[in-house]
Design an enzyme around this catalytic site. Structure first.
Site, PDB file in Angstrom:
ATOM      1  N   ARG A   1      -1.859  20.335  85.997  1.00 26.33           N
ATOM      2  CA  ARG A   1      -2.971  19.719  86.725  1.00 26.33           C
ATOM      3  C   ARG A   1      -4.248  19.715  85.895  1.00 26.33           C
ATOM      4  O   ARG A   1      -5.017  18.756  85.925  1.00 26.33           O
ATOM      5  CB  ARG A   1      -3.204  20.512  88.009  1.00 26.33           C
ATOM      6  CG  ARG A   1      -4.485  20.149  88.712  1.00 26.33           C
ATOM      7  CD  ARG A   1      -4.692  20.947  89.992  1.00 26.33           C
ATOM      8  NE  ARG A   1      -5.910  20.523  90.646  1.00 26.33           N
ATOM      9  CZ  ARG A   1      -6.936  21.327  90.940  1.00 26.33           C
ATOM     10  NH1 ARG A   1      -6.863  22.614  90.656  1.00 26.33           N
ATOM     11  NH2 ARG A   1      -8.006  20.866  91.523  1.00 26.33           N
TER      12      ARG A   1
ATOM     13  N   SER B   1      -2.215  12.416  92.914  1.00 26.55           N
ATOM     14  CA  SER B   1      -2.267  13.657  92.141  1.00 26.55           C
ATOM     15  C   SER B   1      -1.324  13.646  90.947  1.00 26.55           C
ATOM     16  O   SER B   1      -1.653  14.163  89.889  1.00 26.55           O
ATOM     17  CB  SER B   1      -1.913  14.851  93.033  1.00 26.55           C
ATOM     18  OG  SER B   1      -2.817  14.942  94.103  1.00 26.55           O
TER      19      SER B   1
ATOM     20  N   GLU C   1      11.246  15.463  99.539  1.00 29.58           N
ATOM     21  CA  GLU C   1      11.628  15.633  98.142  1.00 29.58           C
ATOM     22  C   GLU C   1      13.132  15.506  97.918  1.00 29.58           C
ATOM     23  O   GLU C   1      13.570  15.038  96.864  1.00 29.58           O
ATOM     24  CB  GLU C   1      11.144  16.996  97.647  1.00 29.58           C
ATOM     25  CG  GLU C   1       9.616  17.155  97.626  1.00 29.58           C
ATOM     26  CD  GLU C   1       8.974  17.346  99.003  1.00 29.58           C
ATOM     27  OE1 GLU C   1       9.708  17.653  99.977  1.00 29.58           O
ATOM     28  OE2 GLU C   1       7.743  17.205  99.120  1.00 29.58           O
TER      29      GLU C   1
HETATM   30  C1  LIG Z   1       7.124  20.245 100.764  1.00 33.63           C
HETATM   31  C2  LIG Z   1       5.747  19.752 100.501  1.00 33.63           C
HETATM   32  N1  LIG Z   1       5.585  18.562  99.888  1.00 33.63           N
HETATM   33  C3  LIG Z   1       4.345  18.110  99.619  1.00 33.63           C
HETATM   34  C4  LIG Z   1       3.243  18.856  99.948  1.00 33.63           C
HETATM   35  C5  LIG Z   1       1.855  18.376  99.572  1.00 33.63           C
HETATM   36  N2  LIG Z   1       1.109  17.981 100.781  1.00 33.63           N
HETATM   37  C6  LIG Z   1       0.204  18.801 101.343  1.00 33.63           C
HETATM   38  S1  LIG Z   1      -0.476  18.156 102.711  1.00 33.63           S
HETATM   39  C7  LIG Z   1       0.418  16.724 102.552  1.00 33.63           C
HETATM   40  C8  LIG Z   1       0.242  15.622 103.548  1.00 33.63           C
HETATM   41  C9  LIG Z   1       0.484  16.109 104.934  1.00 33.63           C
HETATM   42  O1  LIG Z   1       0.327  15.099 105.868  1.00 33.63           O
HETATM   43  P1  LIG Z   1       0.425  15.470 107.399  1.00 33.63           P
HETATM   44  O2  LIG Z   1       1.648  16.269 107.642  1.00 33.63           O
HETATM   45  O3  LIG Z   1       0.290  14.233 108.178  1.00 33.63           O
HETATM   46  O4  LIG Z   1      -0.805  16.466 107.596  1.00 33.63           O
HETATM   47  P2  LIG Z   1      -2.296  16.168 108.108  1.00 33.63           P
HETATM   48  O5  LIG Z   1      -2.492  14.710 108.180  1.00 33.63           O
HETATM   49  O6  LIG Z   1      -2.358  16.802 109.445  1.00 33.63           O
HETATM   50  O7  LIG Z   1      -3.196  16.852 107.130  1.00 33.63           O
HETATM   51  C10 LIG Z   1       1.236  16.789 101.422  1.00 33.63           C
HETATM   52  C11 LIG Z   1       2.128  15.727 100.974  1.00 33.63           C
HETATM   53  C12 LIG Z   1       3.461  20.097 100.563  1.00 33.63           C
HETATM   54  N3  LIG Z   1       2.444  20.902 100.904  1.00 33.63           N
HETATM   55  N4  LIG Z   1       4.711  20.517 100.849  1.00 33.63           N
END
Ligand SMILES: Cc1ncc(C[n+]2csc(CCOP(=O)(O)OP(=O)(O)O)c2C)c(N)n1
Ligand SMILES: [Mg+2]
Lengths: 280, 331
Positions: B182, B52, B73
């Site tokens: 974006r 992204s 982060e």
């Molecule tokens: C603090 C934060 N950093 C980044 C994101 C962007 N983000 C949304 S979902 C995701 C991946 C999540 O992976 P996981 O916890 O394994 O969830 P799942 O595989 O169950 O969807 C990221 C990096 C976020 N929502 N919050």
């Protein structure tokens, strides 16, 4: 009110999870954006919580004795909306306007807008601390109510998760049960390639948690772990639920690409056929 | 397949994005790749959003100089700080809301206080994040970073400017925050434009009003100025792409020339560009001023265009604001 039944009706729960998946897919196709993979991977777990384990009163969302569910991985909002609607928290017709301007069903859940959403989430890593706070408060008030918190496996890369894990262990929060949706994927790929989270069980144990390791798509194992967790005293419990991302839609399963990609109308029809035939 | 990839690659290599409608994050991805080729000291970090933020392009070309920190982060910012201490030039990217929010204190204590040479290039800023909703829409990030001593804050207006910003900050040994979006944005900066840190670009100053805009609002300001001129209101536009340090010479000039200053940003009216300009003119040359931005509120889910309308981030709303002012002013 829905009271927790004595023993789970596994067949009925499986069928409920199938219906939950159908709602998730329909909702996501209609919105054209949102998180497919992580909503489907946790569908069995969250179905078991809402239709078996948790004491809730959908008509009285602020009932003080309710069990709490905190969706720390807030991007699985479609899953939460599906179980809330099917439980009767709000009208199912709302699901069709997910993520549209003016619809209370935001891309990530907002507690100010939707009954049954305990707290707004979407920024990963914050839910377990909130759950600890609720568990501490319930304990002070001598409530029986329990707290369930769902995290993603990628999410456990956030430092705050481990700060909260330490706190829950320290305060021996046995009214708290965390569940990690271990689908082994995050956005940029496999967790083991992006940032290794294993060995998970050892990490949680080291923080004074009781660890259950289960197949997160086996309804019997899920219900059993939720029951057993309630009996663990003197420490919090965590269920490491091994799952498959996008579970239930064969052509999406286990693919990192479908984290945040929604089904096309054609894919939806194909998926519904699969889910329908599973129901027979 | 391979040859097609090469062809697009070569094209993006030479693109300076002049005159091109492109998302600033896409311009970033290409600029970073090119910069990586030229400058071996450049290293890139991301927090599980490389697809992204578009750092994935760099990651693919230079896997040894790319570090995915996972969803963490604070660790991202701290590690970038450490890399800078070994003479590397780290570009650390994730969504603006998480980079400036979750890691704010690491930015303050580790990067700024020590003056570390780290480039925080955040994407998905503002309301045009769209459907993900309020949790993902950074409307406070300019304010959050602007308030920290030593920080430089840059908000490019289009792809052409973004490319130049990404190159310029590599040569500038300070911690920098760059805010990208974006959604695709139209080109606004003229061919021959050269970005200089701390220097605004004046399209024109208006005797009635000067609109000082930043980021995606520059194109809306230019449209609004056209419309206002048709209505007999002499309107000018300034692109304030560096918000800190603020180009106070240009603001002073505008304040002296115009009856009204309007600021326009895809950010809260509190603490961002509107805040910075207000603070300066209040002390140095009080002038009528209106701030356009989000009004002390969270965003919500919806398509980017719908949200821009809903929150008044449009040329129409700029025109309306200016008209409203002059109606009252003449009365
Ligand atoms: C603090 C934060 N950093 C980044 C994101 C962007 N983000 C949304 S979902 C995701 C991946 C999540 O992976 P996981 O916890 O394994 O969830 P799942 O595989 O169950 O969807 C990221 C990096 C976020 N929502 N919050
Ligand atoms: Mg995962």
């Amino acid at each position: 009110m829905t009271a927790a039944p004595q023993s789970p009706d596994i067949m009925a729960l499986k069928d409920q999870a199938r219906i939950v998946r159908i709602e998730i897919l329909k909702m996501l196709t209609a919105s054209g954006s949102g998180h497919t993979g992580g909503s489907l991977s946790a569908a069995d777990i969250v179905t078991a919580l809402y239709f078996y384990k948790m004491r809730q009163r959908p008509g009285d969302p602020s009932w003080p004795d309710r069990d709490r569910f905190i969706l720390s991985k807030g991007h699985a909002a479609p899953l939460l909306y599906a179980v809330l609607a099917l439980s009767g928290y709000f009208d199912k017709s709302l699901l069709g306007s997910l993520r549209k301007v003016g619809c209370p069903l935001q891309g990530h859940p907002s507690s100010k807008l939707v009954n049954g959403v305990e707290v707004s989430t979407g920024s990963l890593g914050q839910g377990l601390s909130i759950s600890n706070g609720i568990a501490l408060g319930l304990r002070l008030d001598k409530k029986e109510a329990r707290v369930y918190c769902l995290l993603g496996d990628g999410e456990t890369q956030e430092g705050q998760v481990w700060e909260a894990a330490m706190s829950a262990g320290h305060y021996m929060l046995d009214n708290l049960c965390a569940i990690v949706d271990v689908n082994e994927l995050q956005i940029d790929g496999r967790c083991c390639d992006v940032m290794t989270v294993e060995p998970m069980a050892e990490k949680w144990r080291a923080f004074n948690w009781h660890v259950f390791e289960i197949n997160g798509h086996d309804m019997e194992e899920i219900a059993n772990a939720l029951d057993e967790a309630e009996k663990i005293k003197g420490k919090p419990s965590v269920i490491l639920a091994r799952t498959i991302k996008s579970k239930g839609v064969s052509f999406f399963e286990g693919k990192a690409e479908y984290h945040g990609v929604t089904p096309t109308e054609e894919e939806l029809q194909k998926a519904l056929l699969e889910l329908d035939s599973n129901g027979k | 397949m391979g040859s097609r990839d090469q062809a697009t690659d070569i094209k993006s290599q030479s693109a300076d994005f002049c005159g091109q409608a492109v998302a600033t994050r896409d311009a970033y991805g290409s600029a970073l790749l090119e910069l990586g080729r030229r400058n071996e000291k450049v290293v890139v970090l991301d927090a599980d959003l490389s697809g992204s933020t578009k750092t994935a392009k760099f990651a693919k070309a230079f896997p040894d100089r790319f570090f995915n920190m996972g969803i963490s982060e604070q660790d991202l910012v701290g590690t970038a700080g450490g890399l800078s201490l070994t003479g590397k030039i780290p570009y650390a990217s994730t969504f603006a809301v998480f980079e400036t929010g979750r890691a704010w204190e690491q930015i303050r204590q580790t990067l700024s206080y020590s003056g570390l040479n780290v480039k925080l290039v955040a994407t998905h800023a503002g309301i045009t994040v769209g459907e993900d909703g309020a949790s993902h829409q950074a409307l406070e990030d300019i304010a959050l970073i602007r308030v920290i001593p030593n920080m430089t804050v840059i908000v490019p207006s289009d792809g052409f400017e973004t490319k130049q910003v990404i190159d310029a900050i590599a040569e500038y040994e300070h911690p920098v925050y760059v805010r990208l979006g974006r959604a695709k944005v139209p080109p606004v900066m003229p061919a021959g434009y050269r970005f200089i840190i701390g220097k605004a670009h004046t399209f024109s100053l208006g005797s009635d009003v000067t609109i000082i805009a930043t980021g995606i609002m520059v194109s809306k300001a230019l449209q609004a100025a056209e419309q206002l001129k048709k209505q007999g209101i002499d309107a000018g536009v300034v692109n304030m792409s560096t918000i800190k340090p603020l180009d106070t010479d240009t603001v002073l000039e505008a304040a002296k020339k115009s009856k009204l200053i309007v600021t326009a940003e895809e950010h809260s009216i509190i603490g961002g560009l509107g805040g910075a300009v207000s603070e300066f003119v209040a002390e140095n040359h009080p002038v009528h001023l209106r701030r356009i931005g989000t009004s002390d509120t969270f965003g919500c889910s919806g398509s980017p265009d719908e949200l821009l309308k809903l929150f008044g981030l449009t040329s129409e709303n700029i025109v309306k604001t200016v008209e409203g002012f002059f109606q009252d002013f003449r009365r």
